[in-house]
Scaffold this motif. Structure first.
Motif, PDB file in Angstrom:
ATOM      1  N   PRO A 184       0.817  -1.224   0.000  1.00 31.47           N
ATOM      2  CA  PRO A 184       0.000   0.000   0.000  1.00 31.47           C
ATOM      3  C   PRO A 184       0.846   1.266   0.000  1.00 31.47           C
ATOM      4  O   PRO A 184       0.482   2.273  -0.620  1.00 31.47           O
ATOM      5  N   THR A 185       1.984   1.217   0.678  1.00 35.26           N
ATOM      6  CA  THR A 185       2.867   2.385   0.731  1.00 35.26           C
ATOM      7  C   THR A 185       3.456   2.687  -0.646  1.00 35.26           C
ATOM      8  O   THR A 185       3.498   3.847  -1.087  1.00 35.26           O
ATOM      9  N   ILE A 186       3.911   1.639  -1.347  1.00 33.64           N
ATOM     10  CA  ILE A 186       4.460   1.816  -2.694  1.00 33.64           C
ATOM     11  C   ILE A 186       3.430   2.453  -3.619  1.00 33.64           C
ATOM     12  O   ILE A 186       3.741   3.310  -4.449  1.00 33.64           O
ATOM     13  N   LEU A 187       2.171   2.041  -3.449  1.00 33.72           N
ATOM     14  CA  LEU A 187       1.105   2.537  -4.314  1.00 33.72           C
ATOM     15  C   LEU A 187       0.610   3.921  -3.920  1.00 33.72           C
ATOM     16  O   LEU A 187      -0.105   4.566  -4.686  1.00 33.72           O
ATOM     17  N   GLY A 188       0.965   4.373  -2.720  1.00 35.79           N
ATOM     18  CA  GLY A 188       0.409   5.616  -2.215  1.00 35.79           C
ATOM     19  C   GLY A 188      -1.077   5.484  -1.963  1.00 35.79           C
ATOM     20  O   GLY A 188      -1.841   6.450  -2.079  1.00 35.79           O
ATOM     21  N   PRO A 190      -4.697   4.768   0.049  1.00 35.17           N
ATOM     22  CA  PRO A 190      -5.228   5.196   1.344  1.00 35.17           C
ATOM     23  C   PRO A 190      -5.142   4.064   2.358  1.00 35.17           C
ATOM     24  O   PRO A 190      -5.156   2.881   1.978  1.00 35.17           O
ATOM     25  N   PRO A 191      -5.045   4.384   3.644  1.00 41.25           N
ATOM     26  CA  PRO A 191      -4.881   3.354   4.677  1.00 41.25           C
ATOM     27  C   PRO A 191      -6.189   2.659   5.006  1.00 41.25           C
ATOM     28  O   PRO A 191      -6.768   2.826   6.078  1.00 41.25           O
ATOM     29  N   VAL A 192      -6.685   1.871   4.066  1.00 40.23           N
ATOM     30  CA  VAL A 192      -7.930   1.139   4.274  1.00 40.23           C
ATOM     31  C   VAL A 192      -7.846  -0.185   3.523  1.00 40.23           C
ATOM     32  O   VAL A 192      -7.207  -0.276   2.473  1.00 40.23           O
ATOM     33  N   LEU A 193      -8.442  -1.217   4.073  1.00 36.96           N
ATOM     34  CA  LEU A 193      -8.526  -2.522   3.436  1.00 36.96           C
ATOM     35  C   LEU A 193      -9.990  -2.930   3.350  1.00 36.96           C
ATOM     36  O   LEU A 193     -10.784  -2.522   4.184  1.00 36.96           O
ATOM     37  N   PRO A 194     -10.341  -3.740   2.333  1.00 36.35           N
ATOM     38  CA  PRO A 194      -9.490  -4.280   1.282  1.00 36.35           C
ATOM     39  C   PRO A 194      -9.159  -3.272   0.192  1.00 36.35           C
ATOM     40  O   PRO A 194      -9.912  -2.330  -0.047  1.00 36.35           O
ATOM     41  N   LEU A 195      -8.034  -3.511  -0.445  1.00 37.91           N
ATOM     42  CA  LEU A 195      -7.612  -2.798  -1.653  1.00 37.91           C
ATOM     43  C   LEU A 195      -7.323  -3.840  -2.726  1.00 37.91           C
ATOM     44  O   LEU A 195      -6.811  -4.917  -2.410  1.00 37.91           O
ATOM     45  N   THR A 196      -7.622  -3.531  -3.966  1.00 39.02           N
ATOM     46  CA  THR A 196      -7.307  -4.466  -5.035  1.00 39.02           C
ATOM     47  C   THR A 196      -6.555  -3.737  -6.136  1.00 39.02           C
ATOM     48  O   THR A 196      -7.006  -2.703  -6.626  1.00 39.02           O
TER      49      THR A 196
END
Length: 231
Positions: A184-188, A190-196
């Motif tokens: 998630p950090t590499i992608l920038g 937001p701090p929320v899950l799930p992410l796809t």
């Protein structure tokens, strides 16, 4: 991840869950609404293996690794085919992850190996994540070899992630641990899950989806929209 960031994650996960549930209830079909209210996971029921309870992530989750004997109890797919050339371009190709099938480490580029790739970032404590994992597994089976579908446990405890997959019966997906929570950090993101994450065959990022996908069709529609692959 800092304590403040992890608790921000909790708040955002809760907010997304509430919004998605409200939209499903107000705008979905009667069948979809009933499924959302009952917590239906697409027909997959918990096995006798215990899963850690969902909720908020601990502020100081210790790093844990699954022991070999436990790892052997679930026949997860291999992470990569060593005979196929790795994807070397793009922002996530070099990210090191731990393969849940055998405990080895590899890169997302070696897993991708020149094919379109979907990477779902989830955590054992995230209830919407648990709900969408069976749908992702069904979609991966439908897509076959056309797309690499990977689920990345984004939490320090590989053990709790492994136990959750076993309890949900999710044993047909390429599963990895991002224990340092780097993706998630590499992608920038937001701090929320799930992410796809949807990655084109050349390694470029097509889209980062910040919402759950609760049905196989949701996943297939997203793959078609962002990667141009239809089942």
């Amino acid at each position: 991840m800092s304590s403040s960031t992890r608790w921000s994650l909790v708040a955002l996960v809760a907010l997304v869950g509430v919004v998605v549930a409200l939209v499903s209830t107000l705008g979905g079909s009667d069948g979809d609404s009933s499924a959302a209210r009952s917590g239906d996971t697409g027909g997959t029921t918990l096995s006798s293996q215990a899963a850690p309870p969902p909720g908020g992530p601990p502020a100081d989750e210790p790093i844990t690794v699954v022991d070999p004997d436990t790892r052997a109890t679930v026949d997860l797919p291999e992470c990569r085919d060593s005979a196929v050339a790795a994807t070397t371009d793009g922002p996530v190709a070099g990210l090191m992850v731990r393969c849940m099938d055998d405990g080895s480490t590899t890169t997302l580029g070696k897993i991708q190996a020149g094919k379109p790739m979907v990477v779902n970032m989830w955590a054992y404590w995230c209830e919407p994540c648990r709900r969408e994992l069976p749908a992702i597994q069904d979609a991966a089976a439908t897509l076959g070899d056309e797309v690499r579908v990977v689920v990345s446990h984004t939490d320090p405890s590989e053990t709790k992630g492994f136990d959750t997959l076993g309890a949900l019966g999710v044993d047909e997906l390429i599963s990895v641990s991002d224990q340092e929570e780097e993706l998630p950090t590499i992608l920038g993101a937001p701090p929320v899950l799930p992410l796809t994450l949807f990655v084109r065959a050349d390694g470029t990022v097509a889209h980062v989806l910040v919402q759950p996908m609760y049905s196989e069709q949701d996943v297939l529609d997203a793959v078609a929209e962002y990667l141009g692959v239809t089942a």
